[in-house]
Every structure is written in structure tokens, then in C-alpha cells.
Motif scaffolding. Structure first.
Motif, short mmCIF file in Angstrom:
data_model
loop_
_atom_site.label_atom_id
_atom_site.label_comp_id
_atom_site.label_asym_id
_atom_site.label_seq_id
_atom_site.Cartn_x
_atom_site.Cartn_y
_atom_site.Cartn_z
N LEU A 193 4.42 -3.63 0.91
CA LEU A 193 5.54 -4.40 0.40
C LEU A 193 6.23 -3.67 -0.74
O LEU A 193 7.46 -3.66 -0.84
N ARG A 194 5.43 -3.02 -1.63
CA ARG A 194 6.04 -2.24 -2.71
C ARG A 194 6.85 -1.07 -2.14
O ARG A 194 7.89 -0.70 -2.68
N LYS A 195 6.38 -0.50 -1.04
CA LYS A 195 7.10 0.60 -0.40
C LYS A 195 8.45 0.13 0.10
O LYS A 195 9.46 0.82 -0.05
N VAL A 196 8.47 -1.05 0.71
CA VAL A 196 9.73 -1.61 1.20
C VAL A 196 10.65 -1.92 0.05
O VAL A 196 11.85 -1.66 0.08
N ARG A 197 10.10 -2.48 -1.04
CA ARG A 197 10.92 -2.81 -2.21
C ARG A 197 11.52 -1.55 -2.83
O ARG A 197 12.67 -1.52 -3.23
N GLU A 199 14.29 -10.35 -5.08
CA GLU A 199 15.12 -9.31 -4.49
C GLU A 199 14.70 -9.03 -3.05
O GLU A 199 15.55 -8.82 -2.17
N SER A 200 13.39 -9.06 -2.78
CA SER A 200 12.92 -8.84 -1.41
C SER A 200 13.37 -9.95 -0.48
O SER A 200 13.78 -9.69 0.66
N SER A 210 6.92 -8.05 10.11
CA SER A 210 5.88 -7.49 9.24
C SER A 210 6.24 -7.68 7.77
O SER A 210 5.38 -8.05 6.95
N ARG A 211 7.50 -7.47 7.43
CA ARG A 211 7.93 -7.65 6.04
C ARG A 211 7.85 -9.11 5.63
O ARG A 211 7.46 -9.42 4.49
#
Length: 374
Positions: free
Chosen positions: A7-11, A231-232, A212-213
């Protein structure tokens, strides 16, 4: 722990929110110009247009890049099916030359060059013109990119126009180069079905990424409700709106192809395949609506968590302030500069006053507890 890292990678990939495309600003360039004026409207996404051609029948097949549209002249009517693909739409002369070669209406060419078109279908008797919004999801960053995909379907040819190189048609190209496949035995309408089906299948890949997200974000929603979480959720909502805007018109287009009679579509042979694509589009639309409801619910949950946390903070602060009010009053009274006050000269007066204050605090806490205020 793995879910948090993902999740941090996506953010991190979405730290800078991209501005909204200036659609109206682009459209305003066409004001005052006559219909059919060829002008590229949109972002230039490649340096040079790339032209590739596939020609095939049941027994033979060839594919090669072309340097100019003039090379298509000798191939136009000599193949059972001819597929010409152009990557890059900023060179108006290339589009104009292809239009003259295949007798494409100027309004169609204008729509191909205007890359902010809504998905649609138009029948010109000797060819069918379709516009789709093709989406791609970066597997590493999760970023969704959009481009216009235009198809011109003729009796023995299919023309595809893309804004940039790279697409979802590699599997279809592999089937064309393999002898004995169904696409080699059928006509241009079946090739068009394969192209549309590949576009629809690409939406499933994007939905899988978004699912997945959503799962990762749902797990972390109750663990942390900071600005990153908001924000996500906002980015997910924005991308679902983009996906909905791209897919929703396709339902009307595919339904029209699978039900109405078009000259270039073999109703009996190809209709069942388009109906299958229509079922997939319906499923995708329903899934998008479900994800959209989930994300909206997550946003409401985030607001509820933030408000509840604020209420808890305010409750603690209010309790502290209420407890200290009588203590401040007593301390203020005995802090006045009067000589004759009860207990000032008493040896144990200070300690008795502290004990009285402690009794007040204990009494108030017991009262708050019995009322279930905390």
C-alpha cells in the motif's frame, strides 16, 4: 506487513496528484473551423508515427512495418483481411493519406485526430467507425493511463489508430501469425471482434489491480486514518470514475453491434462473439459500480473514524477542564490577598485543602463514571 508495504508503494507512486486534463481548452481550438478540418487535438505521445500492416487468409500471412501509406496501395485489395495499425496521431498527413486510400469520410478522420472523443459508433455503409477509451495499468506503480483507440472496420480491412506505441493486441497478433487459428479462417469483422475483446479484457486486468488496492486499503483503514489514507481513497475514487467513464459507453456500442444489422458485420457468424463481449462489458460495469460503492463507503468510514477520534479527544479535554474548574475556583479564592480568611493561620490548613480538592476530583470522576460519560 507485506500488505502495508504494498500500500505504501502504491501511495508513493501517487504522491503528486496529476491535474485534471484541460478538455475544454483543447476543444476550443476547433471553434470557427469548418466540419472535417483535419487538426490533431490532444497530447503528442510519440515522436514519429509508426505504421504496421498485417495481411492474411487461411493459408498465408505476412506482417511488416511500413515507411509510408503509399506502400499500402499495392496491398489494399489483394488480401482477404488487411489490418493497418498506426501509432501516433500528431502527423495529420499520414491520417489524411490513409483516409484517401480507403475512402474514409473527412468527419471520421477529424474524430480520429481529436483524441478527446467520447466512445461511440458510426455507420458509413461501406465501413463502421468506432471510438473507445483504452486504459492501461502500470503493474509497478498502479498508475492508470488513458488513450483514444479508433477502429475503422471495412469489408476486408480494419484500421486501428492509437496515440502511442504499445497495446493489448500482442496475443491477437500471435494468433494471426499462427496457421490454423480461427482468426485466420474468418473475415475482417472477426478481427474487429478480437481487437474489441482485447480492449475489454484489459479492463479486467485494471479491475484486478484496483481490487488488490481496495483490499489493502480496507485492512489499513482501521489501523490508521491519516492524510495518506484519505489521499489513497481519493485516488481510488478518481480512477474508478475514469474507468466508469471509459467503460460505460461501450455497453451501448457493443449492444448495437450485437443486435443491429451492419453491412460490414456478418450477423450469423460474428454476432455470438459480440454478444459474449457484451456480457463481459455488463459484468465490468457492475463490478465498477460495486467498487465505487465500496470506496464511497470507505470514505464515509474514514470520516466517521476521524470524527470519532476527534470526539474522544474532545471528551478527554472536556473532562480535564471540568475537573479543574472547581480546583481553580478554590485555588483562586485562597489566592486572594485578604488577611482574615478561614484556615490561613491553621497548621494543617494547606493539607486539608489539598485533601478536599482530591475528594472533589474523586467525586467528580465517580459521577462521570456512573453516567457513562467516559
Amino acid at each position: 506487513m507485506k500488505g502495508k508495504k504494498s500500500l505504501r508503494k502504491v501511495r508513493a507512486a501517487h504522491q503528486a496528484v496529476k491535474p485534471i486534463k484541460k478538455v475544454m481548452r483543447n476543444i476550443s481550438k476547433t471553434i470557427g473551423q469548418p466540419a472535417g478540418t483535419l487538426q490533431h487535438i490532444g497530447e503528442q505521445k510519440t515522436d514519429f508515427p509508426a505504421i504496421t500492416v498485417f495481411g492474411y487468409d487461411a493459408d498465408h500471412e505476412f506482417h511488416m512495418p511500413l515507411k509510408s501509406i503509399a506502400e499500402c496501395t499495392a496491398l489494399k485489395d489483394k488480401q482477404k483481411v488487411l489490418w493497418v495499425n498506426i501509432d501516433g496521431l500528431h502527423d495529420v498527413s499520414v491520417i489524411e493519406a490513409l483516409g484517401k486510400l480507403f475512402d474514409i469520410h473527412p468527419l471520421t478522420l477529424e474524430d480520429i485526430l481529436h483524441t478527446e472523443q467520447r466512445s461511440k459508433i458510426e455507420d458509413f455503409e461501406h465501413y463502421l467507425f468506432l471510438v473507445f477509451r483504452a486504459l492501461d495499468c502500470d503493474a509497478q506503480t498502479g498508475e492508470i493511463t488513458e488513450e483514444q483507440m479508433s477502429l475503422v472496420i471495412g469489408s476486408n480491412f480494419v484500421l486501428t489508430f492509437q496515440e502511442r506505441p504499445g497495446d493489448m493486441f500482442d496475443a491477437l497478433r500471435a494468433r494471426i501469425t499462427s496457421p490454423g487459428t480461427s482468426v485466420r479462417k474468418r473475415g475482417a469483422d472477426y478481427l474487429a471482434y478480437g481487437l474489441i475483446d482485447a480492449i475489454v479484457d484489459s479492463y479486467f486486468v485494471i479491475l484486478e489491480q484496483l481490487e488488490s488496492r481496495i483490499e489493502l486499503l480496507d485492512q489499513e483503514l482501521f489501523e490508521t486514518s491519516g492524510r495518506d489514507t484519505f489521499e489513497s481513497i481519493y485516488l481510488l475514487k478518481k480512477e474508478l470514475i475514469l474507468l466508469r467513464k471509459s467503460v460505460r459507453p461501450m455497453r451501448e456500442i457493443i449492444n448495437s453491434i450485437s443486435r443491429e444489422h451492419y453491412t460490414v458485420i456478418d450477423d450469423e457468424a460474428t454476432w455470438p462473439f459480440f454478444r459474449d463481449v457484451y456480457d463481459n462489458v455488463i459484468f465490468i460495469n457492475e463490478t465498477i459500480e460495486t467498487y465505487r460503492d465500496i470506496v464511497i463507503g470507505m470514505y464515509d468510514t474514514w470520516l466517521a473514524i476521524v470524527n470519532n477520534r476527534m470526539n474522544e479527544i474532545m471528551k478527554v479535554l472536556t473532562t480535564i477542564a471540568t475537573v479543574f474548574m472547581p480546583l481553580s475556583f478554590i485555588a483562586g479564592v485562597y489566592g486572594m490577598n485578604f488577611r482574615s480568611m478561614p484556615g490561613l493561620e491553621w497548621q494543617w490548613g494547606f493539607y486539608v485543602l489539598l485533601g478536599f480538592m482530591g475528594m472533589i476530583v474523586a467525586g467528580m470522576m465517580v459521577y462521570f463514571r456512573t453516567r457513562k460519560w467516559f
